[in-house]
Design an enzyme around this catalytic site. Structure first.
Site, PDB file in Angstrom:
ATOM      1  N   ASN A 114       0.869  -1.172   0.000  1.00  0.00           N
ATOM      2  CA  ASN A 114       0.000   0.000   0.000  1.00  0.00           C
ATOM      3  C   ASN A 114       0.912   1.230   0.000  1.00  0.00           C
ATOM      4  O   ASN A 114       1.462   1.619   1.036  1.00  0.00           O
ATOM      5  CB  ASN A 114      -0.870  -0.080   1.265  1.00  0.00           C
ATOM      6  N   ARG A 165      -2.403  -1.504  -3.629  1.00  0.00           N
ATOM      7  CA  ARG A 165      -3.383  -0.426  -3.681  1.00  0.00           C
ATOM      8  C   ARG A 165      -2.884   0.565  -4.735  1.00  0.00           C
ATOM      9  O   ARG A 165      -1.741   1.023  -4.663  1.00  0.00           O
ATOM     10  CB  ARG A 165      -3.493   0.280  -2.324  1.00  0.00           C
ATOM     11  N   HIS A 207     -10.643   6.799  -1.452  1.00  0.00           N
ATOM     12  CA  HIS A 207     -10.920   5.972  -0.250  1.00  0.00           C
ATOM     13  C   HIS A 207     -11.900   4.844  -0.584  1.00  0.00           C
ATOM     14  O   HIS A 207     -12.565   4.320   0.309  1.00  0.00           O
ATOM     15  CB  HIS A 207     -11.545   6.806   0.897  1.00  0.00           C
ATOM     16  N   ARG A 254      -5.899  19.478   4.629  1.00  0.00           N
ATOM     17  CA  ARG A 254      -6.486  19.847   3.326  1.00  0.00           C
ATOM     18  C   ARG A 254      -7.755  20.654   3.552  1.00  0.00           C
ATOM     19  O   ARG A 254      -8.526  20.364   4.473  1.00  0.00           O
ATOM     20  CB  ARG A 254      -6.840  18.600   2.522  1.00  0.00           C
ATOM     21  N   GLU A 273      -8.043  -1.644   4.975  1.00  0.00           N
ATOM     22  CA  GLU A 273      -7.792  -1.586   3.528  1.00  0.00           C
ATOM     23  C   GLU A 273      -6.923  -2.742   3.059  1.00  0.00           C
ATOM     24  O   GLU A 273      -7.178  -3.325   1.999  1.00  0.00           O
ATOM     25  CB  GLU A 273      -7.054  -0.291   3.183  1.00  0.00           C
TER      26      GLU A 273
END
Ligand code: AMP
Length: 405
Positions: free
Chosen positions: A7, A99, A187, A248, A391
């Site tokens: 990942n 990923r 996501h 962000r 994940e």
């Protein structure tokens, strides 16, 4: 089946190793036998490496390199070295899952990696300049060490790729859409995993549920899920859109950017840095992008931290409201990732706004560090579920599924 998952982040690399032969039902989350985290942000020029095995061995080291392939080769070595012996030989690995952040409009599901897939991921670098090259480096590092082992790409955009056009397009000129400028959403691996896990926790079939999944970590996004598919989401063409995040901004009036370009002669790189790294909780509080520190400062009376928290909650509630209207109903509100799994305060504040729909949070359950648990009261009209997002496990599951076909 022995599965290695890589990942890749822009300045990080996570890796997990699973052995599904010892896991009777691959539908249930398994713990990795070996887990490694690499972070290049701690010490200029060095990679901070943390490795943990399920046998309880764990260690940290710093390695002087920027090279992702070199670090991946080093991590692979720790799987077989004498101290750890997670496996005897690397050739025992049956499949490697990656990923990949951006699959663009090409990839709507996970896919075995071929030369064509690699070329497409490389072409999509324009849409994910910090991430897709990192995944490619990982893929090529594995090819160099294990040239015959199959590899699988699992895309963060795929789960959102069936969104209706009304949700996916930006109301700019139609040519934007023709040029691939549209909402992709991110996501997706986490949203999809949490949707599946929520159905398991509630003992319902996923297609029968209307869900809003709130992935609230350093990056934050919501997904509206109907019939097991994402039909709307808050992140857009890039992961900068939507909710207020750690550092962000989330959505801002694009006119602000035109103003800054014209009046203050900012460069694109300066705007990028400002919006991605100096905004959100960090930008408003002036303290940190970490929700723990901002919440603590707000609790001790720091006004800017309090404002940051109020804005975060306001935008989260607005986002949930928007997803709600896309769904036209709601069976469960799902919280996940660092903030969603750990902040009782944020969960309570988000839920409070939807009390008028009969949503009732069990205040005690909310405080008791719930994991994979329904924390609504029994008489709540809408369930509230906290899911520990996994994940890497979701990527391993995708590999497992593809290797069966
Ligand atoms: P993630 O990106 O999922 O790793 O989430 C990271 C973020 O989770 C951190 O920046 C924190 O803001 C937040 N977080 C982690 N633990 C807690 C906690 N106990 N309370 C509030 N926020 C937390």
């Amino acid at each position: 089946m022995k599965i290695l998952v890589l990942n890749a982040g822009s300045s990080s690399q996570k890796s997990c190793f699973y052995d599904l032969t010892e896991n009777l039902s691959p539908e249930q989350p398994a713990k990795p036998l070996w887990e490694a985290r690499v972070d290049w942000t701690h010490h200029q020029g060095f990679a901070k490496v943390e490795v943990e095995t399920r046998q309880g061995r764990g260690w940290q080291e710093e390695i002087q390199t920027h090279s992702r392939p070199a670090i991946i080769t080093h991590l692979l070595h720790t799987l077989t070295d004498e101290k750890n012996r997670v496996i005897e030989k690397l050739t025992e690995i049956d499949v490697v899952g990656h990923r990949v952040v951006h699959g663009g409009e090409t990839y709507r599901e996970s896919i075995p990696i071929t030369a064509t897939v690699k070329a497409t991921i490389a072409r999509l670098t324009a849409l994910a300049p910090a991430h897709n090259p990192a995944s490619l480096e990982g893929i090529e590092a594995i090819e160099a060490v294990l040239p015959t082992v199959p590899q699988v790409a699992v895309f963060d955009t795929a789960f959102h790729s069936h969104m209706p056009q009304a949700a996916a397009l930006y109301p700019g000129p139609y040519e934007w859409f023709e040029q691939g400028i549209r909402r992709y959403g991110f996501h997706g691996i986490s949203h999809q995993y949490c949707a599946n896990r929520t159905a398991q926790i509630l003992g319902k079939a996923l297609p029968a549920l209307k869900l809003i999944t709130c992935h609230l970590g350093n990056g934050c996004s919501l997904a509206a899920i109907s019939q097991g598919r994402s039909i709307d989401t808050t992140m857009g063409f890039t992961p900068l859109d939507g909710l207020m995040m750690g550092s962000r901004s989330g959505s801002v009036d694009p006119g602000i950017l035109i103003h800054l370009l014209r009046q203050k002669t900012y460069t694109a790189d300066q705007l990028d840095q400002m919006l991605n790294q100096a905004s959100g909780l960090k930008g408003i509080s002036g303290i940190s992008s970490d929700m723990r520190q901002v919440s603590e400062a707000a609790a001790t009376g720091n006004n800017r931290a309090k404002l940051a928290l109020d804005m975060y909650i306001h935008r989260l509630r607005s986002g949930i409201g928007a997803m709600l209207t896309s769904l036209g109903g709601l069976d469960a509100l799902v919280f996940t990732a660092g903030v969603g799994e750990n902040s009782a305060l944020i969960r309570a504040a988000a839920c409070e706004a939807f009390a008028f729909l009969g949503l009732k949070l069990d205040a005690e359950k909310n405080q008791q560090r719930p994991i994979d648990q329904d924390i609504a009261t029994t008489d709540s009209a809408i369930r509230v579920v906290v899911v520990h997002t996994q994940e890497d496990w979701a990527i391993a599951q995708e590999c497992w599924k593809l290797m069966q076909t």
